[in-house]
Design an enzyme around this catalytic site. Structure first.
Site, PDB file in Angstrom:
ATOM      1  N   ASP A  36     -13.612 -22.665  10.334  1.00 37.08           N
ATOM      2  CA  ASP A  36     -14.095 -23.075   9.015  1.00 37.08           C
ATOM      3  C   ASP A  36     -14.142 -24.594   8.922  1.00 37.08           C
ATOM      4  O   ASP A  36     -13.180 -25.282   9.288  1.00 37.08           O
ATOM      5  CB  ASP A  36     -13.169 -22.507   7.934  1.00 37.08           C
ATOM      6  N   HIS A  91     -16.702 -20.101   8.016  1.00 32.86           N
ATOM      7  CA  HIS A  91     -16.536 -20.245   6.570  1.00 32.86           C
ATOM      8  C   HIS A  91     -16.628 -18.901   5.850  1.00 32.86           C
ATOM      9  O   HIS A  91     -16.076 -18.755   4.767  1.00 32.86           O
ATOM     10  CB  HIS A  91     -17.596 -21.208   6.033  1.00 32.86           C
ATOM     11  N   SER A 124     -14.773 -19.890  -1.215  1.00 28.14           N
ATOM     12  CA  SER A 124     -15.415 -21.189  -1.263  1.00 28.14           C
ATOM     13  C   SER A 124     -15.382 -21.770  -2.677  1.00 28.14           C
ATOM     14  O   SER A 124     -14.312 -21.923  -3.252  1.00 28.14           O
ATOM     15  CB  SER A 124     -16.838 -21.083  -0.714  1.00 28.14           C
TER      16      SER A 124
END
Length: 497
Positions: free
Chosen positions: A316, A352, A163
């Site tokens: 995601d 994610h 991320s």
């Protein structure tokens, strides 16, 4: 490097004194019931030790100095034999090294794993935030990460960033390519360029609607420096309740955490979120509304000189359009350097946090990606087997080295972390699934690791969709309840980068 200091001082004492932190540290009743924030560094370290003890492997942790001042240090957890390839893992925004607890045992069989909290985050030092623009924000993280690598004596590393940690890792590889063996970006933030004709969903454009009003307040608060951590800190003794509800909804139910893992995760997450604000203020300088990058990496990755691989969960929210275009641009600049260079891997039944959702598949992909870098054909040994009880290679200046022992099961020996299968409700998470072919020239899609799709794509039309994933920043609208949920979805996306 970093100016100032905070009142959250490093722990005092050496490794022997830290073994006691495997349990809950003593906090006097007077301190516990008279303080507003129910946290301290000692409690944070104890919470991390407890969570890491569920990783199923012996680990070492320490505070590695990256500057001359007391709070210029980076919390580092190490596992695996020193002769194995160096794998450095950088967590995302609002997270910490504890988020990798499901992956450390398996990875340390093969790699010399270093899970590292960036300066100002997790259990690393929390200097006052001085940056006031994107360039200074990136320098804050890149300079301290470079100092950490030098202190640890690592020449080249396989750099894995999740991320926002992926955004920082990519910037590091662009600036210091001589020290990066391979760059692995896991659900990275900051990749995609905002399309010129993009507009926020209609539910947010109406200034008189509740979602529109809430969203304007949310964005204005971020511009004023209000962060998720600030909300938790301001809630005082009720902050842990906010974290508990979030973990139950976001992690336990969807990822199949056990009760023990959930309790340890909640405690750990509360302590890193309620620590003094520092690196969390980077968010507003790196990303804008709807998590659009202020300086999209897709515009710069064609300059990268090291192999790069993207890993995304098929659910995601960030979308893969920017990564597809970035790899297409890179392919025009140079040929692949390694077999996994310029590839995009899609992990099925994962969101994610693909490494938490599907730890087994994540491990298989990491082994395949990094296969060219293994120098020894024999299986790697555990830290305890390869190096006895000696402390791994922390620098002499490292403080508060602690040994984290895995929890034991009376019947099966070392207790292993859950694999996430209990949280999936779409059939077996390891069944054969393929990401759709992009149907553009130069594209190929093949099944790999028994489940996920590996794609070496060419670029879609500007602003177009890859065809294999939902467009980034998509929100449902319609009923007032769904519209309000859309606002909460946006808040969650902005706080889990």
């Amino acid at each position: 490097m970093c100016k100032g200091a905070t009142d959250e001082t490093p722990l005092q004492g050496g490794s022997a004194g830290q073994d006691s932190l495997q349990g809950h540290p003593h906090v006097s009743w007077l301190r516990r019931y008279t303080r507003w924030r129910q946290t301290s560094r000692e409690e944070g370290v104890a919470a991390e030790n407890k969570l890491m003890s569920l990783a199923g492997v012996e680990l070492e942790a320490a505070e590695v100095p990256v500057g001359p001042k007391p709070h210029e240090f980076m919390n580092t957890v190490v596992g695996g034999p020193s002769s194995a390839p160096a794998l450095v893992m950088i967590p995302g925004y609002g997270a910490g090294v504890g988020f990798f607890f499901r992956n450390l045992a398996a990875l340390s069989d093969t790699f010399r794993v270093h899970a590292v909290d960036l300066l100002g985050t997790g259990l690393s030092g929390r200097p006052p935030w001085r940056a006031r623009n994107r360039e200074d924000t990136e320098a804050f993280f890149l300079e301290s990460l470079s100092a950490w690598r030098t202190a640890m004596g690592i020449d080249k590393m396989i750099l894995v960033g999740h991320s926002m940690g992926g955004l920082i890792s990519a910037r590091y590889a662009l600036k210091y390519p001589e020290h990066v063996e391979h760059l692995v970006l896991v659900c990275p933030a900051g990749i995609t360029r905002q399309a010129e004709d993009w507009e926020p969903p209609e539910v947010f454009r109406n200034p008189w609607s509740l979602p529109g009003a809430l969203f304007r307040v949310f964005n204005q608060a971020l511009e004023w420096g209000v962060t998720p951590g600030a909300v938790v800190r301001s809630a005082g003794p009720w902050g842990s309740g906010l974290i508990r509800g979030y973990i139950q909804r976001r992690f336990k139910q969807s990822m199949g955490l056990t009760d023990d893992e959930t309790d340890a995760f909640e405690d750990y997450f509360y302590h890193i979120m309620s620590a003094r604000g520092s690196g969390e203020h980077a968010l507003r300088y790196l990303l804008g509304p709807f998590a659009w990058a202020r300086a999209p990496l897709e515009d710069d990755l064609h300059h990268i000189k090291v192999p790069v691989t993207f890993i995304y969960g098929d659910r995601d929210w960030t979308g893969t359009d920017g990564a597809v275009r970035a790899m297409a641009g890179l392919a025009k600049t140079r040929p692949p350097i390694s077999p996994a260079d310029q590839q995009l891997i899609t992990v099925p039944d994962a969101g994610h946090y693909a490494f938490l959702d599907q730890p087994k598949l994540f491990l298989e992909h990491m082994k395949r990606i990094c296969a060219p870098y293994f120098k020894r054909p024999e299986p790697a040994l555990k830290v305890s087997e390869a190096e006895g009880s000696a402390t791994p290679g922390f620098p002499a200046a490292a403080r508060n080295v602690r040994h984290i022992k895995p929890q034991m099961d009376s019947q099966h020996g070392i207790r292993q972390p859950s694999d996430g299968t209990a949280g999936h409700h779409k059939g077996s998470p390891f069944q054969e699934r393929h990401a759709p072919n992009l149907n553009v020239p130069g594209t190929k899609a093949t099944s790999d690791a028994g489940a996920a799709a590996v794609t070496s794509p060419a670029a879609p039309a500007p602003g177009g969709s890859t065809g294999g994933t939902a467009p980034a920043r998509s929100f449902s609208s319609g009923s007032p309840r769904k519209s309000t949920d859309a606002v909460m979805d946006e808040v969650e996306k902005r706080t889990q980068l």
